[in-house]
Design a protein around this motif. Structure first.
Motif, PDB file in Angstrom:
ATOM      1  N   SER A 139       0.838  -1.200   0.000  1.00  0.00           N
ATOM      2  CA  SER A 139       0.000   0.000   0.000  1.00  0.00           C
ATOM      3  C   SER A 139       0.874   1.252   0.000  1.00  0.00           C
ATOM      4  CB  SER A 139      -0.932   0.005   1.213  1.00  0.00           C
ATOM      5  OG  SER A 139      -0.185   0.034   2.416  1.00  0.00           O
ATOM      6  N   GLU A 140       0.334   2.342  -0.524  1.00  0.00           N
ATOM      7  CA  GLU A 140       1.086   3.579  -0.657  1.00  0.00           C
ATOM      8  C   GLU A 140       0.589   4.619   0.340  1.00  0.00           C
ATOM      9  OE1 GLU A 140       0.616   4.995  -4.627  1.00  0.00           O
ATOM     10  OE2 GLU A 140       1.011   3.029  -5.522  1.00  0.00           O
ATOM     11  N   ARG A 141       1.533   5.377   0.853  1.00  0.00           N
ATOM     12  CA  ARG A 141       1.225   6.565   1.632  1.00  0.00           C
ATOM     13  C   ARG A 141       1.929   7.733   0.959  1.00  0.00           C
ATOM     14  NH1 ARG A 141      -2.898   6.474   4.568  1.00  0.00           N
ATOM     15  NH2 ARG A 141      -2.040   7.795   6.230  1.00  0.00           N
ATOM     16  N   PHE A 142       1.352   8.915   1.052  1.00  0.00           N
ATOM     17  CA  PHE A 142       2.004  10.060   0.411  1.00  0.00           C
ATOM     18  C   PHE A 142       1.808  11.319   1.235  1.00  0.00           C
ATOM     19  CE2 PHE A 142      -2.301  10.261  -1.226  1.00  0.00           C
ATOM     20  CZ  PHE A 142      -2.591  11.624  -1.277  1.00  0.00           C
ATOM     21  N   ALA A 143       2.773  12.216   1.094  1.00  0.00           N
ATOM     22  CA  ALA A 143       2.698  13.552   1.692  1.00  0.00           C
ATOM     23  C   ALA A 143       2.921  14.559   0.576  1.00  0.00           C
ATOM     24  CB  ALA A 143       3.746  13.717   2.785  1.00  0.00           C
ATOM     25  N   GLU A 144       2.042  15.542   0.471  1.00  0.00           N
ATOM     26  CA  GLU A 144       2.152  16.573  -0.561  1.00  0.00           C
ATOM     27  C   GLU A 144       1.871  17.935   0.051  1.00  0.00           C
ATOM     28  OE1 GLU A 144       0.874  14.202  -4.646  1.00  0.00           O
ATOM     29  OE2 GLU A 144      -0.518  15.683  -3.797  1.00  0.00           O
ATOM     30  N   GLY A 145       2.687  18.901  -0.304  1.00  0.00           N
ATOM     31  CA  GLY A 145       2.454  20.246   0.208  1.00  0.00           C
ATOM     32  C   GLY A 145       3.552  21.195  -0.233  1.00  0.00           C
ATOM     33  N   GLY A 146       3.327  22.483  -0.022  1.00  0.00           N
ATOM     34  CA  GLY A 146       4.312  23.493  -0.388  1.00  0.00           C
ATOM     35  C   GLY A 146       4.268  23.779  -1.874  1.00  0.00           C
ATOM     36  N   GLN A 147       4.199  25.009  -2.260  1.00  0.00           N
ATOM     37  CA  GLN A 147       4.111  25.366  -3.676  1.00  0.00           C
ATOM     38  C   GLN A 147       5.513  25.549  -4.252  1.00  0.00           C
ATOM     39  OE1 GLN A 147       0.913  25.624  -5.066  1.00  0.00           O
ATOM     40  NE2 GLN A 147       1.957  25.545  -7.047  1.00  0.00           N
ATOM     41  N   VAL A 148       5.936  24.618  -5.100  1.00  0.00           N
ATOM     42  CA  VAL A 148       7.234  24.713  -5.757  1.00  0.00           C
ATOM     43  C   VAL A 148       7.149  25.792  -6.834  1.00  0.00           C
ATOM     44  CG1 VAL A 148       8.975  23.500  -7.113  1.00  0.00           C
ATOM     45  CG2 VAL A 148       7.723  22.291  -5.299  1.00  0.00           C
TER      46      VAL A 148
END
Length: 241
Positions: A139-148
């Motif tokens: 199973s996958e976990r992800f973290a996304e954030g911050g505007q590049v």
């Protein structure tokens, strides 16, 4: 951002590496060689040519940086051999400075060891810094954030922080320009791949030009340890000074 600041950054790398962790380091100062001294993980450019730029051509570079997919003939990706260093453990850090020139695609791949059974995938997703992490059960976990931001230097760090005492309280985290941008819990495991090399800018084994990275990369370092938030902030600040 060069000169004495560069010396500070090198000393920080050596100090933190001694604590436990640098497995490879690419400063891209005219070469794709691994400069960590801990291993021999040279990158190659399977398509195109690795083009190196200095601060005179691209302000903000520390020494030199490598161009990926910016101009015709540039390397479309960089790849590393299958090695134990690529197979990071459940606690790891991936750090780099990037200057993307095109974020028009929903995805832009940055650093990945990702295949049918997965492992880790650091990229940009809809402008956000993104880390996908495969747990032992697939199973996958992800973290996304911050505007590049395009056309400027961004300090990016992805961390898998395993809690040894309580693995269920482990977290994957992404940091942008020294600040925590997102964090997600995971179970403290990583599904490592045995037959996939490292890809920089795109996959090592299954390139996808539509989602490949376009831009410059400088000072790429994977660690087999989770840097603290304070260490990440210090490394970012040392180069910005």
């Amino acid at each position: 951002m060069i000169g004495s600041v560069r010396v500070i950054a090198v000393l920080l790398s050596l100090s933190l590496g001694a604590v436990g962790g640098i497995v490879s380091s690419w400063d891209f100062d005219g070469s794709l060689d691994d400069t960590s001294g801990a291993s021999n993980d040279r990158l190659t450019a399977p398509e195109g040519t690795a083009r190196f730029v200095a601060a005179g051509d691209l302000p903000g570079v520390d020494g030199q940086a490598v161009a990926i997919g910016v101009e015709a003939g540039d390397a479309s990706r960089l790849t590393g051999l299958i090695s134990a260093d690529v197979r990071l453990g459940p606690s790891y850090t991936i750090e780099a400075w990037i200057l993307p020139t095109d974020l028009s695609s929903g995805w832009r791949r940055l650093v990945l060891n990702w295949g049918h059974t997965k492992a880790y995938h650091l990229g940009i997703h809809n402008g956000l810094l993104s880390l996908y992490h495969a747990q032992a059960d697939g199973s996958e976990r992800f973290a996304e954030g911050g505007q590049v931001r395009p056309n400027r230097w961004n300090h990016i760090v992805a961390v898998a922080r395993r809690n040894a005492e309580n693995p269920a309280q482990s977290t994957i985290e992404v940091y942008l320009n020294g600040e925590l941008a997102a964090a997600t819990p995971f179970d403290g495991t990583l599904r490592a791949l045995e037959d996939e090399g490292l890809g920089v800018g795109d996959s090592a084994s299954a390139s996808a030009p539509g989602i490949a990275y376009h831009g410059y990369i400088d000072s790429l370092t994977p660690w087999n340890a989770a840097l603290t938030a304070a260490e990440i902030r210090e490394r970012c600040t040392a180069r910005q000074a």
